[in-house]
Motif scaffolding. Structure first.
Motif, mmCIF file in Angstrom:
data_model
loop_
_atom_site.group_PDB
_atom_site.id
_atom_site.type_symbol
_atom_site.label_atom_id
_atom_site.label_comp_id
_atom_site.label_asym_id
_atom_site.label_seq_id
_atom_site.Cartn_x
_atom_site.Cartn_y
_atom_site.Cartn_z
ATOM 1 N N LEU A 172 0.853 -1.187 0.000
ATOM 2 C CA LEU A 172 0.000 0.000 0.000
ATOM 3 C C LEU A 172 0.888 1.236 0.000
ATOM 4 N N GLU A 229 -3.425 0.863 -3.306
ATOM 5 C CA GLU A 229 -2.708 -0.418 -3.438
ATOM 6 C C GLU A 229 -1.744 -0.295 -4.604
ATOM 7 N N LEU A 263 -9.859 -2.157 1.715
ATOM 8 C CA LEU A 263 -9.211 -1.621 2.919
ATOM 9 C C LEU A 263 -10.278 -0.933 3.763
ATOM 10 N N ALA A 309 -8.630 1.152 9.022
ATOM 11 C CA ALA A 309 -7.245 0.859 8.627
ATOM 12 C C ALA A 309 -6.713 1.967 7.719
ATOM 13 N N ALA A 331 -3.497 4.447 8.516
ATOM 14 C CA ALA A 331 -2.346 4.593 7.616
ATOM 15 C C ALA A 331 -2.139 6.065 7.249
ATOM 16 N N GLU A 362 1.206 -4.388 3.884
ATOM 17 C CA GLU A 362 0.058 -4.816 4.689
ATOM 18 C C GLU A 362 0.306 -6.245 5.125
ATOM 19 N N VAL A 411 0.153 -2.636 9.283
ATOM 20 C CA VAL A 411 1.072 -2.214 8.227
ATOM 21 C C VAL A 411 2.474 -2.031 8.809
#
Ligand code: ADP
Length: 403
Positions: free
Chosen positions: A210, A229, A247, A251, A255, A278, A284
């Protein structure tokens, strides 16, 4: 706010009656070309320091200085007349950037931030101080050290071989990265031949890669792009999907917050790409930082309200940042690599006729097998359709798809 026309802006230089700032861009690659492109509607002038007059950005920039960015005198001559200096790559020696700052020229991102994108060892040490999750890693001196590092893999982690070795400086697109499968693997000694410090990392068994991309300006405003991605083929970015399919919102926000925190803590100005692995537990690990527009953000040219390039220009000039959000549910970027057919223009006819919504971005580079020479962007409501169209166009331009 409220400072009007006399606010805390750079005081632009005057050329005749034109009073728009001059952005000095070090490096003449495609990132410089596309950053320049994003500055044109704003009337921003670009001055380029390029290795050759044929480089991607040198073909289109108004003012080009051909010279060596490793030479301080060349950099100083180039910087004269620029309101701010920024970069298309991370290779300018840190001490030269400090010298330019001492001369009174704003350098953005500044050397104290940029060193974390220049040197993977410095980056790893600083992120560890900040408690940022990362693969287990250590600087190693020789193949014995590599074997010791592999043995120390804690039980229950991805300890042992394979180990990933990276030169701390100078790598890109997977060059400067070796996978070592055992103590006898020749790759265990290969990286040490370059005479650069070598970083060992556990080989992460990631579910996918990612990128969390953010832009930060000198007065501390920051924006976060949707997390994307990034799909690599042979160590080279092939496809980017925005936003990252499947995702979860929590999450994604975590990130984005991580990337914003890194940008703030390191004092980054401009675009920061945080490349992430990931993991199966949904977490992550940070792989890599890039402090410039990045391949994982090319989708934003057509898929976001404000592209990474436009926001990088705004940030280095300390202008308010633009909206980073998506314009469509899905945008897919596919890189166009060189193939067997040197004449890519001949492929436009079919690509454009097949897909009137296709966006092609070519870099003006000679076509050589495997070389990144452009990319395409496609956006729309249906991910499978958008992916197919992007892959088709990139493959057709390359010559691997024939109808
Ligand atoms: P570069 O500076 O060439 O971009 P990276 O550190 O990003 O080098 O590594 C290139 C690619 O190699 C990554 O995108 C990833 O696919 C793979 N890679 C790098 N480090 C690791 C690691 N620790 N574990 C597993 N794969 C890795």
């Amino acid at each position: 706010m409220g400072k009007g026309r006399e606010g805390r802006r750079l005081a632009p230089r005057t050329l005749g009656t034109v009073t728009f700032p001059v952005v000095g861009m070090v490096g003449g690659g495609q990132l410089a070309r596309m950053t320049h492109e994003a500055g044109i509607p704003l009337g921003i002038r670009f001055k380029l320091l390029s290795d050759t007059a044929q480089d991607s950005a040198a073909q289109v920039a108004g003012e080009v200085v051909v010279g060596d960015y490793r030479d301080l005198d060349t950099l100083r001559r180039f910087a004269h007349g620029c309101d701010v200096i920024t970069f298309d790559h991370e290779h300018v020696p840190t001490e030269h950037l400090r010298a330019l700052e001492a001369d009174g020229i704003p350098v953005r991102p500044g050397p104290d931030a940029l060193v974390h994108a220049q040197d993977k060892g410095v980056m790893r040490a600083r992120l560890a101080e900040l408690g940022v999750p990362a693969p287990r890693n250590r600087i190693v001196r020789d193949p014995n050290d590599v074997a010791a590092f592999a043995r120390e893999g804690a039980p229950g982690t991805a300890g042992g071989f394979p180990v990933v070795l990276k030169t701390v400086r100078g790598g890109y697109d997977g060059k400067g990265v070796w996978i070592v499968r055992g103590a006898d693997d020749p790759n265990a000694s290969e990286p040490f031949k370059a005479g650069v410090a070598v970083l060992a990392e556990e080989k992460v068994d990631f579910t996918r890669e990612l990128a969390a991309n953010v832009v930060r300006s000198p007065h501390g405003q920051a924006v976060a792009y949707p997390v994307v991605e990034s799909i690599q083929v042979d160590g080279v970015c092939d496809t980017v999907i925005a936003p990252a399919p499947g995702l979860g919102e929590d999450a994604a926000v975590r990130a984005q917050e991580l990337a914003l925190r890194i940008a703030h803590e390191l004092g980054v100005v401009g675009h920061l790409a945080v490349e992430l692995f990931e993991t199966a537990d949904g977490g992550v690990l940070v792989n890599e930082l890039a402090m410039r527009p990045h391949n994982s953000g090319h989708w934003s040219q057509d898929g976001a309200v404000t592209s990474q390039f436009a926001n990088h220009v705004r940030a280095v000039l300390d202008l308010p940042l633009g909206d980073p959000r998506c314009r469509a549910p899905w945008t897919v970027m596919a890189n166009v690599l060189g193939g067997d057919y040197p004449d890519m223009y001949a492929a436009y006819l079919h690509c454009m006729a097949r897909d009137p919504q296709l966006k092609i971005h070519m870099y003006g580079k000679d076509v050589k097998p495997g070389r990144k020479v452009g990319h395409v962007n496609v956006y729309g409501d249906d991910l499978a359709d958008v992916r197919e169209r992007a892959a088709h166009a990139a493959g057709y331009l390359r010559g691997t798809v024939t109808e």
